[in-house]
Structure formats: structure tokens, C-alpha cells
Design an enzyme around this catalytic site. Structure first.
Site, PDB file in Angstrom:
ATOM      1  N   TYR A  66       0.818  -1.209  -0.112  1.00  0.00           N
ATOM      2  CA  TYR A  66      -0.145   0.220  -0.072  1.00  0.00           C
ATOM      3  C   TYR A  66       0.583   1.085   0.121  1.00  0.00           C
ATOM      4  O   TYR A  66       1.279   1.491   1.243  1.00  0.00           O
ATOM      5  CB  TYR A  66      -1.017   0.012   1.103  1.00  0.00           C
ATOM      6  CG  TYR A  66      -1.446  -1.246   1.637  1.00  0.00           C
ATOM      7  CD1 TYR A  66      -2.702  -1.020   0.448  1.00  0.00           C
ATOM      8  CD2 TYR A  66      -1.168  -2.483   2.305  1.00  0.00           C
ATOM      9  CE1 TYR A  66      -4.064  -2.553   0.714  1.00  0.00           C
ATOM     10  CE2 TYR A  66      -1.877  -3.227   1.762  1.00  0.00           C
ATOM     11  CZ  TYR A  66      -3.432  -3.760   1.393  1.00  0.00           C
ATOM     12  OH  TYR A  66      -4.346  -4.616   1.439  1.00  0.00           O
ATOM     13  N   GLY A 104      -4.051  -4.283  -8.569  1.00  0.00           N
ATOM     14  CA  GLY A 104      -5.151  -3.609  -7.844  1.00  0.00           C
ATOM     15  C   GLY A 104      -4.293  -2.623  -6.500  1.00  0.00           C
ATOM     16  O   GLY A 104      -5.171  -1.374  -6.338  1.00  0.00           O
ATOM     17  N   ARG A 108      -6.570   0.734  -7.029  1.00  0.00           N
ATOM     18  CA  ARG A 108      -6.510   1.429  -5.852  1.00  0.00           C
ATOM     19  C   ARG A 108      -6.704   3.317  -6.297  1.00  0.00           C
ATOM     20  O   ARG A 108      -7.446   4.000  -5.448  1.00  0.00           O
ATOM     21  CB  ARG A 108      -6.546   1.097  -4.667  1.00  0.00           C
ATOM     22  CG  ARG A 108      -6.845   1.104  -3.279  1.00  0.00           C
ATOM     23  CD  ARG A 108      -6.122   0.501  -2.234  1.00  0.00           C
ATOM     24  NE  ARG A 108      -6.046  -1.170  -2.585  1.00  0.00           N
ATOM     25  CZ  ARG A 108      -4.972  -1.774  -3.083  1.00  0.00           C
ATOM     26  NH1 ARG A 108      -4.350  -1.276  -2.389  1.00  0.00           N
ATOM     27  NH2 ARG A 108      -5.411  -2.989  -2.907  1.00  0.00           N
ATOM     28  N   ALA A 116       6.545  -5.496 -17.398  1.00  0.00           N
ATOM     29  CA  ALA A 116       7.827  -5.700 -17.967  1.00  0.00           C
ATOM     30  C   ALA A 116       8.145  -6.939 -18.406  1.00  0.00           C
ATOM     31  O   ALA A 116       7.756  -8.392 -17.424  1.00  0.00           O
ATOM     32  CB  ALA A 116       9.193  -5.335 -17.080  1.00  0.00           C
ATOM     33  N   TYR A 147       9.253 -19.034 -16.110  1.00  0.00           N
ATOM     34  CA  TYR A 147       8.976 -17.281 -16.453  1.00  0.00           C
ATOM     35  C   TYR A 147       8.037 -17.889 -18.000  1.00  0.00           C
ATOM     36  O   TYR A 147       7.619 -16.114 -17.041  1.00  0.00           O
ATOM     37  CB  TYR A 147      10.568 -17.499 -16.829  1.00  0.00           C
ATOM     38  CG  TYR A 147      11.046 -16.564 -17.155  1.00  0.00           C
ATOM     39  CD1 TYR A 147      10.788 -15.290 -15.869  1.00  0.00           C
ATOM     40  CD2 TYR A 147      11.619 -16.103 -18.584  1.00  0.00           C
ATOM     41  CE1 TYR A 147      11.600 -13.978 -16.912  1.00  0.00           C
ATOM     42  CE2 TYR A 147      11.857 -14.442 -18.686  1.00  0.00           C
ATOM     43  CZ  TYR A 147      11.833 -13.429 -17.920  1.00  0.00           C
ATOM     44  OH  TYR A 147      12.450 -11.756 -18.279  1.00  0.00           O
ATOM     45  N   GLN A 164     -11.752  -4.730 -17.923  1.00  0.00           N
ATOM     46  CA  GLN A 164     -12.944  -4.929 -16.903  1.00  0.00           C
ATOM     47  C   GLN A 164     -12.388  -4.215 -15.717  1.00  0.00           C
ATOM     48  O   GLN A 164     -14.038  -3.688 -16.214  1.00  0.00           O
ATOM     49  CB  GLN A 164     -12.141  -6.285 -15.889  1.00  0.00           C
ATOM     50  CG  GLN A 164     -13.446  -6.902 -14.628  1.00  0.00           C
ATOM     51  CD  GLN A 164     -13.131  -7.743 -14.181  1.00  0.00           C
ATOM     52  OE1 GLN A 164     -12.368  -8.914 -14.858  1.00  0.00           O
ATOM     53  NE2 GLN A 164     -13.503  -8.248 -13.109  1.00  0.00           N
TER      54      GLN A 164
END
Ligand SMILES: NC(=O)c1ccc[n+]([C@@H]2O[C@H](COP(=O)([O-])OP(=O)(O)OC[C@H]3O[C@@H](n4cnc5c(N)ncnc54)[C@H](O)[C@@H]3O)[C@@H](O)[C@H]2O)c1
Length: 319
Positions: A66, A104, A108, A116, A147, A164
Site C-alpha cells: 500500500y 490491485g 486503488r 516488464a 518464467y 474489466q
């Protein structure tokens, strides 16, 4: 007008990530460098640690994070077969959980996010050179799959977050990149050849050395990544970033021997599983959309890289 941004670079203590942090600071941005130091080192960023706009956080991207940022470069992932095959489950987790956690976060805080990705998504290609439209030929169950498939799944996640959640995404498919700060023992061909040549050891050529690769100098690559991040929201990629100059492994070995003045001989070894025979990017899109193309010739870039490894091996860098 130049606006300063807060930029998160995951994998920022790695080879490419450390140059990216450096360039972003030079452009006046605040940089948060996140790295678990699996293949990256403090040494790569030690000249940045005292910079007032630089912050280092030791953190594993498979866990949520965060922070308040405007842009995210998601670079975290071991990139050489030796390192990504060391703990293949963790490699897939880093790509997949890492992407989910960073996407995520981007959702937010409404940040723009760049992935990359890699030319390895093309696998052992039947199309040569590789344009972005090519879907690739990847073995899903081989030793390189952790990988290759991890990076492919990360691309899927980026595009699904875009579809989405209307996230602002950028996907760069990076081709072989080299330069100072590459890991000396990671088995990548440029560092391998240089270290063997500087030590006067035989240079390992896999197969007959006729497989080709294209090599992009790290400064060029970083300019391409930053150029892609700066494009409008309609540019999402994937976009190939690499140097289309194509060299056989034998040609590369000969160039390294010449530039180092080494007396090394060539030693031929069996080809590793799923080793691609050819790799060369089509960079038309990068030219058109970013106005980017590599500038550093292989000989020039190799010269700088050789000087770095020469210093490293003679311990001058730790002085
Ligand atoms: N170098 C190349 O030729 C090349 C080519 C294609 C794609 N890439 C991609 O570019 C990125 C950077 O590659 P690089 O060559 O600088 O490799 P690198 O190994 O030097 O850098 C990767 C960094 O990610 C860090 N890292 C790994 N797992 C992590 C985790 N779970 N959490 C936090 N940090 C983690 C490592 O400690 C390291 O500092 C990678 O995503 C790689 O897949 C590189």
C-alpha cells in the site's frame, strides 16, 4: 511543462530497475524502489540511497503493498534461467501474484502501470523476426515455463484489468538487454562470455553457436520504457522493446574476445532444453508509437559492459 510524479519501481535494485530509478530521479520524480533483493543488490542502488527523492523498501511483491503513487513500473522477477529456475514456484508467484498485487494497487490509487514482459512470451518462435501480433510457441510444462508462462499470465492479467476495470496499462515485451550491473554469475550470454574472457577461461558455446539473439544496451531500453510510460492512455501495447541487430553466439563470442584482448578459446556444450534458436524483435510499433529506437551499437555497449566487469572482477567497484 514538467510535472514531478511519485513513481514505484518494483525490482528497482535489479539490473534494469536500478537504471530506471536513476533516470526517473534525474527527471525530478520521487522514486520508491521495492525489491526483495533476491537477484538485486544494495550495491546497484547504493549511489541513490542518499538522494532525497529516493526511498528503498525491502518487500516481496507476492504480498500486497500500500503506497500512494502516480505510476508503477512492475520490473520485479528474476530474469535469467539460473535464477528463475532456482525456485520455479516462487518465480511464477512473483509474476502472477506480483502482477495481481501491483494491478490491485494501481486500481486503488488510480496509477498508470507498466509491465516488464519479455520476448520469452514468444517461446521458440516459428515466426521470425517476432511482431507483437505473434502469439508465440511456449512449452507450458518445461523448465523455462515458470518464467515464460508466468509472464504470459501477467500479460493476461494486465489486459483483463484494462478491459474489466479500465486501468491505464502499458505492456513492454523486453528483448535481451545487457550492460553494467548485470549479475556476473547468472548464466546470461553477454555476462558469461565477458567474465570467461576476462578470466582467460574457455568461452561456453551451446550447440554450434549458430543460434541468434539481439542485444539491447540498458540505456536504450530504459529510454524505451520511459517513452512508453509517457504515451497517451490509448497506447497499451504489447510493444516490443529491443535491438533488431541480430548476432550468432559465435559472432558475439568473437567480438568479446577481440574487445577484451583475451586468449580464451571456445568450448562447445550441449544445447539446454527449449533454448530458442532465433530471437529478433520487430520494433515498428515502438518507432511509430513512442518514436523510439536503440542508439547504442553492440561494440560500444559491450565496451562499457566489459569495463564494468573488469572493475568488478578486480574488486575496484567495492573499493
Ligand atoms: N534483462 C533482460 O534481458 C530482460 C529481458 C526481458 C525481460 N526482462 C524483465 O525485466 C525485469 C528486470 O530484469 P533484470 O534483467 O533487471 O533482472 P534482475 O534479476 O536484475 O532484476 C529483477 C529484480 O526483481 C527483484 N525481485 C525478484 N523477485 C521479487 C519479488 N518477489 N519481490 C520483489 N522483488 C523481486 C530482484 O531482487 C531483482 O532486483 C524482469 O521482470 C525481467 O523479466 C529482462
Amino acid at each position: 511543462m514538467h510535472l514531478s510524479k511519485r513513481v514505484l519501481v518494483t525490482g528497482g535494485a535489479g539490473f534494469i530497475g536500478s537504471y530506471l530509478c536513476e533516470r526517473l530521479l534525474e527527471d525530478g520524480h520521487d522514486v520508491i524502489c521495492v525489491d526483495n533483493l533476491f537477484t538485486g543488490t544494495r550495491m546497484n542502488i547504493r549511489h541513490l540511497l542518499d538522494h532525497r527523492n529516493f526511498e528503498f523498501m525491502r518487500h516481496d511483491v507476492t504480498f500486497p503493498l500500500y503506497v500512494e503513487v502516480d505510476e508503477i513500473y512492475n520490473m520485479a522477477c528474476p530474469a535469467s534461467p539460473i535464477h528463475y529456475q532456482f525456485d520455479p514456484v516462487q518465480t511464477t508467484k512473483t509474476s502472477v501474484h506480483g502482477a495481481i498485487n501491483m494491478l490491485g494497487l494501481a486500481k486503488r490509487v488510480r496509477a498508470k502501470i507498466l509491465q516488464a514482459s519479455t520476448s520469452e512470451v514468444y517461446g521458440d518462435p516459428e515466426v521470425h523476426p517476432q511482431p507483437e501480433e505473434y502469439w508465440g510457441r511456449v512449452n507450458p510444462i518445461g523448465p523455462r515455463s515458470c518464467y515464460d508462462e508466468g509472464k504470459r499470465c501477467a500479460e493476461t492479467l494486465f489486459f483483463d484489468y484494462w478491459r474489466q476495470h479500465q486501468l491505464r496499462i502499458k505492456v513492454a515485451r523486453i528483448f535481451n538487454t545487457y550492460g553494467p550491473r548485470m549479475h556476473p554469475n547468472d548464466g546470461r550470454v553477454v555476462s558469461n562470455f565477458i567474465v570467461q574472457a576476462l578470466r582467460g577461461e574457455p568461452i561456453s558455446i551451446y550447440g554450434e553457436g549458430q543460434q541468434t539473439r539481439s542485444f539491447c544496451y540498458v540505456d536504450d531500453l530504459v529510454a524505451g520504457l520511459m517513452g512508453l510510460m509517457a504515451t497517451g492512455d490509448d497506447v497499451i501495447g504489447p510493444i516490443n522493446l529491443g535491438n533488431p541487430g541480430e548476432f550468432t553466439m559465435l559472432e558475439l563470442a568473437q567480438m568479446v574476445i577481440e574487445l577484451t584482448g583475451s586468449s580464451s578459446t571456445l568450448e562447445f556444450k550441449p544445447l539446454p532444453t527449449d533454448d530458442p534458436k532465433q530471437r529478433k524483435p520487430v520494433i515498428t510499433k515502438a518507432k511509430e508509437v513512442i518514436g523510439w529506437e536503440p542508439k547504442v551499437a553492440l561494440k560500444e555497449g559491450l565496451g562499457k559492459t566489459i569495463r564494468y566487469f573488469d572493475d568488478l572482477l578486480s574488486d575496484r567497484l567495492n573499493a
